[in-house]
Design a protein around this motif. Structure first.
Motif, PDB file in Angstrom:
ATOM      1  N   PRO A  96     -66.455  58.666 -31.230  1.00  0.00           N
ATOM      2  CA  PRO A  96     -65.409  59.019 -30.260  1.00  0.00           C
ATOM      3  C   PRO A  96     -64.582  57.819 -29.813  1.00  0.00           C
ATOM      4  CG  PRO A  96     -67.588  59.105 -29.242  1.00  0.00           C
ATOM      5  CD  PRO A  96     -67.808  58.922 -30.711  1.00  0.00           C
ATOM      6  N   GLN A  97     -65.195  56.634 -29.759  1.00  0.00           N
ATOM      7  CA  GLN A  97     -64.451  55.450 -29.335  1.00  0.00           C
ATOM      8  C   GLN A  97     -63.416  55.051 -30.376  1.00  0.00           C
ATOM      9  OE1 GLN A  97     -64.861  54.032 -26.219  1.00  0.00           O
ATOM     10  NE2 GLN A  97     -62.929  53.055 -26.822  1.00  0.00           N
ATOM     11  N   VAL A  98     -63.839  55.058 -31.639  1.00  0.00           N
ATOM     12  CA  VAL A  98     -62.892  54.751 -32.716  1.00  0.00           C
ATOM     13  C   VAL A  98     -61.772  55.787 -32.749  1.00  0.00           C
ATOM     14  CG1 VAL A  98     -62.634  54.578 -35.236  1.00  0.00           C
ATOM     15  CG2 VAL A  98     -64.626  53.573 -34.111  1.00  0.00           C
ATOM     16  N   LEU A  99     -62.140  57.049 -32.565  1.00  0.00           N
ATOM     17  CA  LEU A  99     -61.142  58.115 -32.572  1.00  0.00           C
ATOM     18  C   LEU A  99     -60.167  57.962 -31.416  1.00  0.00           C
ATOM     19  CD1 LEU A  99     -60.161  60.749 -33.854  1.00  0.00           C
ATOM     20  CD2 LEU A  99     -61.789  61.991 -32.428  1.00  0.00           C
ATOM     21  N   ALA A 100     -60.674  57.611 -30.228  1.00  0.00           N
ATOM     22  CA  ALA A 100     -59.806  57.457 -29.055  1.00  0.00           C
ATOM     23  C   ALA A 100     -58.868  56.262 -29.204  1.00  0.00           C
ATOM     24  CB  ALA A 100     -60.664  57.295 -27.794  1.00  0.00           C
ATOM     25  N   ASP A 101     -59.388  55.166 -29.769  1.00  0.00           N
ATOM     26  CA  ASP A 101     -58.569  53.959 -29.895  1.00  0.00           C
ATOM     27  C   ASP A 101     -57.555  54.038 -31.024  1.00  0.00           C
ATOM     28  OD1 ASP A 101     -60.035  52.921 -27.827  1.00  0.00           O
ATOM     29  OD2 ASP A 101     -61.391  51.742 -29.109  1.00  0.00           O
ATOM     30  N   ASN A 102     -57.863  54.841 -32.051  1.00  0.00           N
ATOM     31  CA  ASN A 102     -56.992  54.869 -33.236  1.00  0.00           C
ATOM     32  C   ASN A 102     -56.640  56.299 -33.630  1.00  0.00           C
ATOM     33  OD1 ASN A 102     -57.365  51.831 -34.179  1.00  0.00           O
ATOM     34  ND2 ASN A 102     -59.427  52.621 -33.758  1.00  0.00           N
ATOM     35  N   TRP A 103     -56.520  57.205 -32.651  1.00  0.00           N
ATOM     36  CA  TRP A 103     -56.402  58.624 -32.991  1.00  0.00           C
ATOM     37  C   TRP A 103     -55.179  58.925 -33.841  1.00  0.00           C
ATOM     38  CZ3 TRP A 103     -52.318  61.720 -31.618  1.00  0.00           C
ATOM     39  CH2 TRP A 103     -51.442  61.235 -30.648  1.00  0.00           C
ATOM     40  N   LEU A 104     -54.072  58.275 -33.560  1.00  0.00           N
ATOM     41  CA  LEU A 104     -52.863  58.546 -34.333  1.00  0.00           C
ATOM     42  C   LEU A 104     -53.042  58.072 -35.783  1.00  0.00           C
ATOM     43  CD1 LEU A 104     -50.052  59.737 -34.080  1.00  0.00           C
ATOM     44  CD2 LEU A 104     -49.180  57.458 -33.512  1.00  0.00           C
ATOM     45  N   LEU A 105     -53.610  56.871 -35.940  1.00  0.00           N
ATOM     46  CA  LEU A 105     -53.856  56.338 -37.279  1.00  0.00           C
ATOM     47  C   LEU A 105     -54.843  57.217 -38.031  1.00  0.00           C
ATOM     48  CD1 LEU A 105     -53.722  54.121 -39.462  1.00  0.00           C
ATOM     49  CD2 LEU A 105     -55.533  52.908 -38.197  1.00  0.00           C
ATOM     50  N   ILE A 106     -55.929  57.632 -37.362  1.00  0.00           N
ATOM     51  CA  ILE A 106     -56.962  58.430 -38.028  1.00  0.00           C
ATOM     52  C   ILE A 106     -56.414  59.789 -38.455  1.00  0.00           C
ATOM     53  CG2 ILE A 106     -59.130  59.667 -37.617  1.00  0.00           C
ATOM     54  CD1 ILE A 106     -59.998  57.244 -35.927  1.00  0.00           C
ATOM     55  N   MET A 107     -55.644  60.438 -37.584  1.00  0.00           N
ATOM     56  CA  MET A 107     -55.053  61.728 -37.948  1.00  0.00           C
ATOM     57  C   MET A 107     -54.107  61.566 -39.132  1.00  0.00           C
ATOM     58  SD  MET A 107     -56.432  64.025 -36.198  1.00  0.00           S
ATOM     59  CE  MET A 107     -57.430  64.234 -34.715  1.00  0.00           C
TER      60      MET A 107
ATOM     61  N   VAL B 187     -61.613  49.239 -41.168  1.00  0.00           N
ATOM     62  CA  VAL B 187     -61.139  50.159 -42.209  1.00  0.00           C
ATOM     63  C   VAL B 187     -62.216  51.198 -42.515  1.00  0.00           C
ATOM     64  CG1 VAL B 187     -60.443  50.346 -44.632  1.00  0.00           C
ATOM     65  CG2 VAL B 187     -59.565  48.477 -43.213  1.00  0.00           C
ATOM     66  N   SER B 188     -63.465  50.762 -42.636  1.00  0.00           N
ATOM     67  CA  SER B 188     -64.556  51.694 -42.928  1.00  0.00           C
ATOM     68  C   SER B 188     -64.706  52.733 -41.828  1.00  0.00           C
ATOM     69  CB  SER B 188     -65.875  50.929 -43.101  1.00  0.00           C
ATOM     70  OG  SER B 188     -65.826  50.091 -44.225  1.00  0.00           O
ATOM     71  N   ALA B 189     -64.627  52.309 -40.572  1.00  0.00           N
ATOM     72  CA  ALA B 189     -64.774  53.242 -39.453  1.00  0.00           C
ATOM     73  C   ALA B 189     -63.657  54.277 -39.440  1.00  0.00           C
ATOM     74  CB  ALA B 189     -64.787  52.473 -38.133  1.00  0.00           C
ATOM     75  N   VAL B 190     -62.424  53.836 -39.706  1.00  0.00           N
ATOM     76  CA  VAL B 190     -61.286  54.765 -39.731  1.00  0.00           C
ATOM     77  C   VAL B 190     -61.451  55.767 -40.876  1.00  0.00           C
ATOM     78  CG1 VAL B 190     -58.812  54.947 -40.196  1.00  0.00           C
ATOM     79  CG2 VAL B 190     -59.660  53.211 -38.603  1.00  0.00           C
ATOM     80  N   LEU B 191     -61.848  55.278 -42.052  1.00  0.00           N
ATOM     81  CA  LEU B 191     -62.012  56.166 -43.204  1.00  0.00           C
ATOM     82  C   LEU B 191     -63.145  57.161 -42.976  1.00  0.00           C
ATOM     83  CD1 LEU B 191     -61.531  53.719 -46.221  1.00  0.00           C
ATOM     84  CD2 LEU B 191     -59.978  55.531 -45.469  1.00  0.00           C
ATOM     85  N   ILE B 192     -64.244  56.719 -42.404  1.00  0.00           N
ATOM     86  CA  ILE B 192     -65.370  57.625 -42.138  1.00  0.00           C
ATOM     87  C   ILE B 192     -64.946  58.753 -41.205  1.00  0.00           C
ATOM     88  CG2 ILE B 192     -67.585  57.784 -40.918  1.00  0.00           C
ATOM     89  CD1 ILE B 192     -68.285  55.039 -42.116  1.00  0.00           C
ATOM     90  N   THR B 193     -64.236  58.405 -40.146  1.00  0.00           N
ATOM     91  CA  THR B 193     -63.791  59.426 -39.191  1.00  0.00           C
ATOM     92  C   THR B 193     -62.770  60.361 -39.831  1.00  0.00           C
ATOM     93  OG1 THR B 193     -64.097  57.809 -37.418  1.00  0.00           O
ATOM     94  CG2 THR B 193     -62.878  59.795 -36.873  1.00  0.00           C
ATOM     95  N   ALA B 194     -61.856  59.818 -40.636  1.00  0.00           N
ATOM     96  CA  ALA B 194     -60.845  60.648 -41.307  1.00  0.00           C
ATOM     97  C   ALA B 194     -61.498  61.609 -42.297  1.00  0.00           C
ATOM     98  CB  ALA B 194     -59.830  59.756 -42.016  1.00  0.00           C
ATOM     99  N   ILE B 195     -62.509  61.138 -43.028  1.00  0.00           N
ATOM    100  CA  ILE B 195     -63.208  62.012 -43.976  1.00  0.00           C
ATOM    101  C   ILE B 195     -63.925  63.140 -43.241  1.00  0.00           C
ATOM    102  CG2 ILE B 195     -65.163  62.104 -45.575  1.00  0.00           C
ATOM    103  CD1 ILE B 195     -64.313  59.295 -46.512  1.00  0.00           C
ATOM    104  N   ALA B 196     -64.572  62.815 -42.123  1.00  0.00           N
ATOM    105  CA  ALA B 196     -65.254  63.852 -41.340  1.00  0.00           C
ATOM    106  C   ALA B 196     -64.262  64.917 -40.878  1.00  0.00           C
ATOM    107  CB  ALA B 196     -65.961  63.224 -40.146  1.00  0.00           C
TER     108      ALA B 196
END
Length: 550
Positions: free
Chosen positions: A287-298, A357-366
């Protein structure tokens, strides 16, 4: 002692109860249960409860769920079918991996990532989710339609490729030589397949004959669980993936006359434990990675889905698939993979790509996994619209000797069997929802109300030889009986029913009534159709339930 046991199993019990509620809620909203599980996991992570469910019990149950899923897939891939599907598994599968993996490798190189990380990361992103896709294929009754068969074949090849990627990342993390590690993994995979073939040929029947003599349902259940889990365990001991081992365990039983029994016993466990896997994926969303980078992750999640669909369409067209078929298959496989989640979390690859990069990709894949049911349904609808063609196009099945009425579960089974026997047929369905799904899945189906005699001329019923009716309504058959006898005297009517309750009434209308809810019931229908056409069956009869045989 009791307190320790309660504390150990508490997370699993809590997830089981909440998973039940999530599945019920998803069903009420007409969503796939997978979405409910993923949303539940993500919600728990957002509320800060993810740490409570990180124990070995939940992780083990999640892994067992995927093992049972792959074991069930193996039950449908006998050695003979693997030979038949070799072009899809090793041809189409390798083509898809080259196109998607190569495409993502190029993208990661353009973003400035190191070559080793770009190649392994690119091919990891090229993988699709076996658990999600196979679950959807089974739920939609697509196992034996072209899209479903191709998807399963490609995923089998991807599982083999994932093993190689896991070995490569492990070698990088340990600082070992990459070539020898990959070669050893390949030899182990070949040896495992040979062992599965030998087990199927020499041990499967004696083992189950022994269990059958006991005449105990508990023994059957224990035997099914033992084969599924032991095959995965043996593969894990050999350094291969548990899921590949479970798949080969299913292959070992696929040609047995006890296959139906094993599949029945394993089904309940498969669905139960697989829910833990999808909840665990949702819990893995930081949730922290998602909150900090939500636009990038989406943006990355959307980009992943779009590019994966584009790469898959290219692979489908290169494999000489039609545009609608390529689109439907591309959307079905248009997500990341559970293997990619594992690879990106490993130190060897995370060190090359960087933690961020790994954290963003993991969240995007999920997120892409959670969106798969909706994305695949969009592809199915789009493919269906493209397959409808122009209104002046020749009627599919125009010269078919057989007309099949209604493509529900029984109708699809009969349609698949007719296709295997190389018998041309025309399917008719008056239910719009069933019609659209069957059309999207590639069946030669048209929407019409065959109970209305005015439609008979439009589908040239008088020149047909056999009419197979599923979803039988005896009252309608009785009302239309005299008119059918008068206008269609040369058409044999076969009513495929699930029960024998109204057989006498159906046969009183001049139709042949056959029950499909018995061992070999569908074979009886097919054999009667072939007999009316003056043909001989080209495939062997289905196997009976082992409890009936014993």
């Amino acid at each position: 002692m009791a307190g320790e046991i309660v504390e150990t199993i508490e997370p699993a019990i809590a997830l089981l109860g909440m998973g039940l509620g999530a599945a019920v809620a998803a069903n009420a909203l007409r969503l796939n249960p997978i979405v409910g599980y993923l949303v539940l996991g993500a919600g728990l992570a957002a509320l800060g409860y993810a740490d409570r469910f990180e124990g070995p019990v939940v992780a083990t149950l999640a892994e067992v769920g995927v093992m049972f899923l792959l074991f069930n897939l193996g039950l449908h891939f006998s050695v003979s079918r693997i030979r038949e599907e070799a072009a899809n598994i090793f041809g189409f599968g390798s083509l898809q991996m080259l196109v998607a993996g190569g495409g993502y490798t190029a993208i990661l190189l353009l973003l400035g990532l190191p070559t080793a990380g770009a190649v392994i990361g690119g091919f990891a992103l090229g993988l699709s989710s076996t658990a999600v896709v196979i679950g959807l294929v089974r739920q939609r009754d697509q196992e034996d339609c072209p899209v479903g068969r191709a998807a399963q074949s490609i995923l089998i090849f991807q599982d083999i490729a994932a093993i190689m990627l896991l070995v490569a990342v492990g070698a990088l993390g340990a600082g070992g030589a990459l070539g020898p590690a990959l070669g050893l993994a390949g030899l182990k995979a070949i040896a495992a397949f040979v062992l599965a073939v030998l087990f199927a040929r020499f041990l499967t029947e004696p083992l189950f004959r022994t269990a059958a003599r006991v005449r105990s349902s508990e023994v059957y259940t224990a035997m099914a669980l033992f084969i599924a889990l032991a095959a995965g365990w043996a593969a894990g001991i050999a350094g291969l993936s548990l899921t590949l081992g479970a798949f080969l365990g299913g292959v070992a039983v696929a040609d047995s006359r006890y296959r139906i029994l094993v599949q029945t016993e394993i089904e309940a466990f498969r669905g139960l434990f697989l829910g833990f896997f999808f909840i665990s994926v949702g819990l893995g969303i930081d949730p922290q990675v998602l909150a900090d980078n939500w636009l990038l992750i989406m943006g990355v999640a959307l980009g992943l889905i779009v590019t994966k669909c584009v790469f898959n369409v290219i692979a489908g067209l290169a494999n000489r698939w039609s545009v609608p078929g390529s689109i439907q298959l591309a959307f079905l496989l248009g997500q990341g993979s559970e293997f990619a989640l594992l690879l990106l979390a490993m130190p060897g690859l995370a060190g090359l790509l960087g933690a961020q990069v790994s954290a963003v990709l993991i969240t995007a894949i999920a997120i892409s996994l959670a969106l798969t049911p909706m994305v695949s349904q969009a592809g199915r609808v789009l493919a269906g619209k493209l397959r409808q063609g122009p209104p002046d196009q020749k009627l599919a099945g125009d010269d078919a000797p057989v007309v099949l009425l209604n493509l529900g579960e029984t109708g699809r089974t009969i349609a698949d069997r007719l296709a295997e026997e190389d018998v041309d047929y025309l399917a008719i369905d008056g239910n719009m929802e069933r019609f659209e799904k069957a059309l999207a899945d590639g069946y030669p189906v048209h929407h019409a109300m065959l109970a209305d005699p005015r439609s008979w001329d439009a589908v040239s019923m008088a020149k047909r030889q056999v009419l197979v009716i599923t979803e039988v309504d005896p009252d309608t058959m009785r009302e239309l009986g005299p008119l059918v006898d008068d206008r269609l005297p040369g058409v044999t009517r076969i009513a495929a029913t699930e029960t024998r309750d109204r057989h006498a009434e159906i046969e009183g209308t001049g139709a042949v009534a056959l029950s499909t809810n018995t061992p070999g019931g569908h074979d009886d229908v097919i054999h009667r159709v072939l007999r009316e056409l003056g043909l001989e069956p080209v495939r062997k009869e289905g196997t009976a339930d082992a409890r009936e045989v014993a």
